[in-house]
Design a protein around this motif. Structure first.
Motif, mmCIF file in Angstrom:
data_model
loop_
_atom_site.group_PDB
_atom_site.id
_atom_site.type_symbol
_atom_site.label_atom_id
_atom_site.label_comp_id
_atom_site.label_asym_id
_atom_site.label_seq_id
_atom_site.Cartn_x
_atom_site.Cartn_y
_atom_site.Cartn_z
ATOM 1 N N CYS B 98 0.843 -1.196 0.000
ATOM 2 C CA CYS B 98 0.000 0.000 0.000
ATOM 3 C C CYS B 98 0.883 1.253 0.000
ATOM 4 O O CYS B 98 1.752 1.403 0.861
ATOM 5 N N PRO B 99 0.665 2.142 -0.964
ATOM 6 C CA PRO B 99 1.573 3.295 -1.100
ATOM 7 C C PRO B 99 1.398 4.369 -0.029
ATOM 8 O O PRO B 99 2.253 5.234 0.115
ATOM 9 N N VAL B 100 0.297 4.341 0.715
ATOM 10 C CA VAL B 100 0.065 5.436 1.673
ATOM 11 C C VAL B 100 0.482 5.076 3.093
ATOM 12 O O VAL B 100 0.135 5.770 4.047
ATOM 13 N N GLY B 102 2.906 5.419 5.003
ATOM 14 C CA GLY B 102 3.541 6.408 5.880
ATOM 15 C C GLY B 102 2.621 7.541 6.301
ATOM 16 O O GLY B 102 2.892 8.235 7.279
ATOM 17 N N ALA B 103 1.510 7.710 5.581
ATOM 18 C CA ALA B 103 0.649 8.867 5.840
ATOM 19 C C ALA B 103 -0.753 8.468 6.296
ATOM 20 O O ALA B 103 -1.638 9.298 6.391
ATOM 21 N N CYS B 104 -0.933 7.187 6.601
ATOM 22 C CA CYS B 104 -2.284 6.670 6.838
ATOM 23 C C CYS B 104 -2.496 6.332 8.312
ATOM 24 O O CYS B 104 -1.634 5.709 8.942
ATOM 25 N N ARG B 105 -3.652 6.740 8.836
ATOM 26 C CA ARG B 105 -3.948 6.467 10.244
ATOM 27 C C ARG B 105 -4.584 5.089 10.450
ATOM 28 O O ARG B 105 -4.756 4.642 11.583
ATOM 29 N N LEU B 106 -4.984 4.459 9.367
ATOM 30 C CA LEU B 106 -5.738 3.211 9.483
ATOM 31 C C LEU B 106 -4.980 2.147 10.278
ATOM 32 O O LEU B 106 -5.558 1.457 11.126
#
Lengths: 150, 150
Positions: B98-100, B102-106
């Motif tokens: 998954c590319p996000v 580093g920026a994902c709160r999930l």
């Protein structure tokens, strides 16, 4: 114990839809995450049936969020997208084969823990996943670099 | 989301061992639950490696609990017996695609919910599963009716 891929993709597609804040194409959402178009199509179809997304056919069509991000409780969502309704054999009295089901506390202990899991998720909404200090980076990664529309 | 069969059987075998409160035979535990002998053998082997059970070979041998039931916290146990170490793709940075990430709160939201699940289980011990008003019925069902030793 593993979250189903269906729930994982459902959460991701809804995050994409919420960040996009408008019509988007299935192909762009699949490309943004680098995942199978077919899986994303199934997820969108299911999320539309559940009322989270609205699909619009034809020229100028696409998919959009049908609810406000702040209205999507994550626990409720994951309960609806999990494809394993039976957490452990004795949760289903029809198929259960364990002979101690009537005298065993394990079922209620596990059910309580599962409720805590969902209650924890219910403290967050879809909005919480796309706001905060990392929102712009999240948006850049998902909407700009991989999408064919930009 | 489903508890692994391995965790399910581990909990059941430990309940059996705690109720038996002494040496028992693998075949009797499998027969008591009406489940595969091979699965129970694998579970006993693993639980012995983890220090929950002690196996004794040869004539007069068998299996017994190696700890006090009140010492077995269910959350800790299930963390050790779950065979799916990665709850969702992004939990493993090596295999994640998954590319996000580093920026994902999930990821942190899901990790928090999973912790609540285990914390809820940790409020109970193996002793809680075999005591209470239904203990005698549980013992009768498991140790008397199906066991070949009685």
């Amino acid at each position: 114990m593993k979250l189903s891929l269906f729930s994982d993709y459902s959460l991701r597609v809804l995050m994409y839809a919420a960040l996009k804040d408008g019509l988007f194409q299935l192909d762009d959402a699949a490309a943004a995450y680098g995942v199978s178009r077919n899986h994303v199509a199934q997820v969108i179809h299911h999320l539309a049936k559940l009322g989270y997304l609205r699909t619009q056919r034809g020229r100028g069509g696409g998919v959009r969020l049908a609810v406000l991000p702040a209205e999507v409780r994550l626990g409720k969502l994951v309960r609806e997208t999990e494809d394993q309704p039976v957490f452990v054999e004795c949760f289903n009295p029809v198929t259960n084969t364990c002979p101690v089901i009537g005298a065993c506390r394990l079922k209620s202990v596990l059910a309580g823990a599962l409720n805590e899991f969902y209650a924890s998720l219910d403290r967050y909404t879809l909005r919480d996943l796309i706001t905060g200090p990392q929102q712009s980076r999240l948006g850049r990664t998902l909407l700009v670099s991989k999408s064919q529309n930009f």
